[in-house]
Design an enzyme around this catalytic site. Sequence first.
Site, mmCIF file in Angstrom:
data_model
loop_
_atom_site.group_PDB
_atom_site.id
_atom_site.type_symbol
_atom_site.label_atom_id
_atom_site.label_comp_id
_atom_site.label_asym_id
_atom_site.label_seq_id
_atom_site.Cartn_x
_atom_site.Cartn_y
_atom_site.Cartn_z
ATOM 1 N N ASN A 200 0.801 -1.229 0.000
ATOM 2 C CA ASN A 200 0.000 0.000 0.000
ATOM 3 C C ASN A 200 0.835 1.282 0.000
ATOM 4 O O ASN A 200 0.374 2.323 -0.470
ATOM 5 C CB ASN A 200 -1.004 0.000 1.156
ATOM 6 C CG ASN A 200 -0.351 -0.198 2.507
ATOM 7 O OD1 ASN A 200 0.795 -0.600 2.608
ATOM 8 N ND2 ASN A 200 -1.088 0.083 3.567
ATOM 9 N N THR A 226 5.446 -7.640 -4.256
ATOM 10 C CA THR A 226 5.233 -7.947 -5.679
ATOM 11 C C THR A 226 4.399 -6.853 -6.331
ATOM 12 O O THR A 226 4.768 -6.308 -7.367
ATOM 13 C CB THR A 226 4.546 -9.316 -5.838
ATOM 14 O OG1 THR A 226 5.402 -10.318 -5.267
ATOM 15 C CG2 THR A 226 4.327 -9.638 -7.311
ATOM 16 N N GLU A 295 5.637 -3.701 11.750
ATOM 17 C CA GLU A 295 4.286 -3.153 11.885
ATOM 18 C C GLU A 295 3.377 -4.071 11.095
ATOM 19 O O GLU A 295 3.570 -4.258 9.891
ATOM 20 C CB GLU A 295 4.234 -1.721 11.366
ATOM 21 C CG GLU A 295 2.900 -1.038 11.635
ATOM 22 C CD GLU A 295 1.930 -1.171 10.474
ATOM 23 O OE1 GLU A 295 0.972 -1.975 10.604
ATOM 24 O OE2 GLU A 295 2.115 -0.500 9.453
ATOM 25 N N ARG A 328 -5.288 0.851 4.367
ATOM 26 C CA ARG A 328 -4.255 1.494 5.186
ATOM 27 C C ARG A 328 -4.275 0.865 6.564
ATOM 28 O O ARG A 328 -5.353 0.622 7.118
ATOM 29 C CB ARG A 328 -4.501 3.003 5.280
ATOM 30 C CG ARG A 328 -4.420 3.725 3.958
ATOM 31 C CD ARG A 328 -5.095 5.096 3.980
ATOM 32 N NE ARG A 328 -4.835 5.842 5.204
ATOM 33 C CZ ARG A 328 -5.779 6.088 6.128
ATOM 34 N NH1 ARG A 328 -7.018 5.650 5.980
ATOM 35 N NH2 ARG A 328 -5.464 6.772 7.202
ATOM 36 N N CYS A 329 -3.101 0.625 7.114
ATOM 37 C CA CYS A 329 -3.042 0.048 8.461
ATOM 38 C C CYS A 329 -3.696 0.969 9.480
ATOM 39 O O CYS A 329 -4.187 0.519 10.515
ATOM 40 C CB CYS A 329 -1.584 -0.215 8.847
ATOM 41 S SG CYS A 329 -0.798 -1.484 7.844
#
Length: 527
Positions: A200, A226, A295, A328-329
């Site tokens: 991302n 990848t 993370e 998104r984390c």
Amino acid sequence: SKCQFYIRQFPCVIIKISTTALRRIAGAAAMTLEAFYNEIRGASGVYKYYVDGEWRESKSGKSVAISNPSNQQAAYQVQACTQDEVNELFDAARAAQKQWARTPLWKRAEILHKVAAVMRDHAQPIADCLVKEIAKPAKDSLTEVVRSADLIDYTAEEGVRVLGEGKLLNSDSFPGQGRNKLCLVSKVPLGVVLAIPPFNYPVNLAVSKIAPALMAGNAVVLKPPTQGAVAGIHMMQCFHKAGLPKGVLNLVTGKGSEIGDFLTMHPQVNCISFTGGDTGIAISKKAGMVPLQMELGGKDVCIVCEDADLDLAAKHIVKGGFSYSGQRCTAVKLVIVVKEVADALVSKVVPGVRKLSVGAPEEDKDITPVISESSANFIEGLVHDARDKGATFLTEYKREGNLIWPTLLDNVTPNMRIAWEEPFGPVVPIMRVDSVQQGVDHCNKNNLALQGCVFTRDINRAMLISDAMETGTVQVNAAPARGPDHFPFQGFRDSGIGSQGIKNSLEMMVKVKSTVINLDKESYTMG
């Protein structure tokens, strides 16, 4: 002046000439950019890997296809490197690291500043790759590249200060000791750092690992994701062209089944910096004594109190939950709202969600396709589970291929998967509770604990809730976010190991060494 006269008399001519000139300039700039990146791709069209200061093609003769999430068609191909070639990368890194560690801090900083400048000047092709590889909106893609250059600059500046400081300890501060020992405490490089960023943010989260590692005197082996590998390859060319010594930074691509474990368990790895998901937990179990910086995602809870500014909360829920399609984390993954204001909050969130545009990343739409079909299927599974268990759909669930329309769920309950699992997509669930304490308890029961946020007008209450939430970061009156990039960034429990942020990453990339000077007799200052 003559120029002003001609502009007044012949404005159309002047404009026509200027437009033509601008087109020529743009064409020349495009050719320049193409020439800059020309060597990173082979004659077959397959992008090369980078080792010991050279772009090479794998002896395997094989490649890995990278699909465009928007149409699920092959967009690029990268080298399928072998284990022997991985060994060559580590050998090159190990050989180069000793000399790089002898390079003065100011010189390392000078090179990194040059990398940042080169990256800004050649940003657009990197951004174009992000659009095609990960379906990131065009504007956001360019922003990521520029932000990455800023991060490199900041790291160089901070590194000179942070890494340039040492300590001097005197022995007589410990009971029973005289002043006859001096301990010089210094910071030395770890050696070779393996950097593995996620899809991302394949550029920004690559440089957030590379820049601190290099500034600290380490060599780096980069394994890009990848999806995002070609953007990473373009980024690598900026380091190459900036004059980074050969072998100090290397890049490998390939199939995870063939080189994944081989990389993370390689005997020449001295540190692993990884951002991703459950794979990180598997890596941590196999890493042994290697320092880890990880993370691994989050189920970021947004708690809305009864005294919250609901307009503000709604704005941040929409932006925080659906930016980059929720991939998104730090996206808002669960809204927990006190029942007495739940209806009012929902009435403000729904219109914001309905205004989100859906479509192609090239058109800068708010919601673009998620990264893969398997990801879309996983998200759909969570949505169907919530529907089967009684969730209320405030917006219609719709999917075409990898493109999922923004979905807002209400009346979510703890027995639903979406209440606990990270969708990593454009789906935001809302859970109604009797008290804020219920929300805090739910947050703390999850094994994921990256970030959270709380909306309240009472700063004292905000601090109490923040202290009670067992997460790496709590935002007050704003959605979760990673950044600015110099802020500490870390997760608790299964969300990570160690801390990031520029200063913390610099300190992560070194180890402490003590040199003790033993004096013949005690020596006291001014004594």
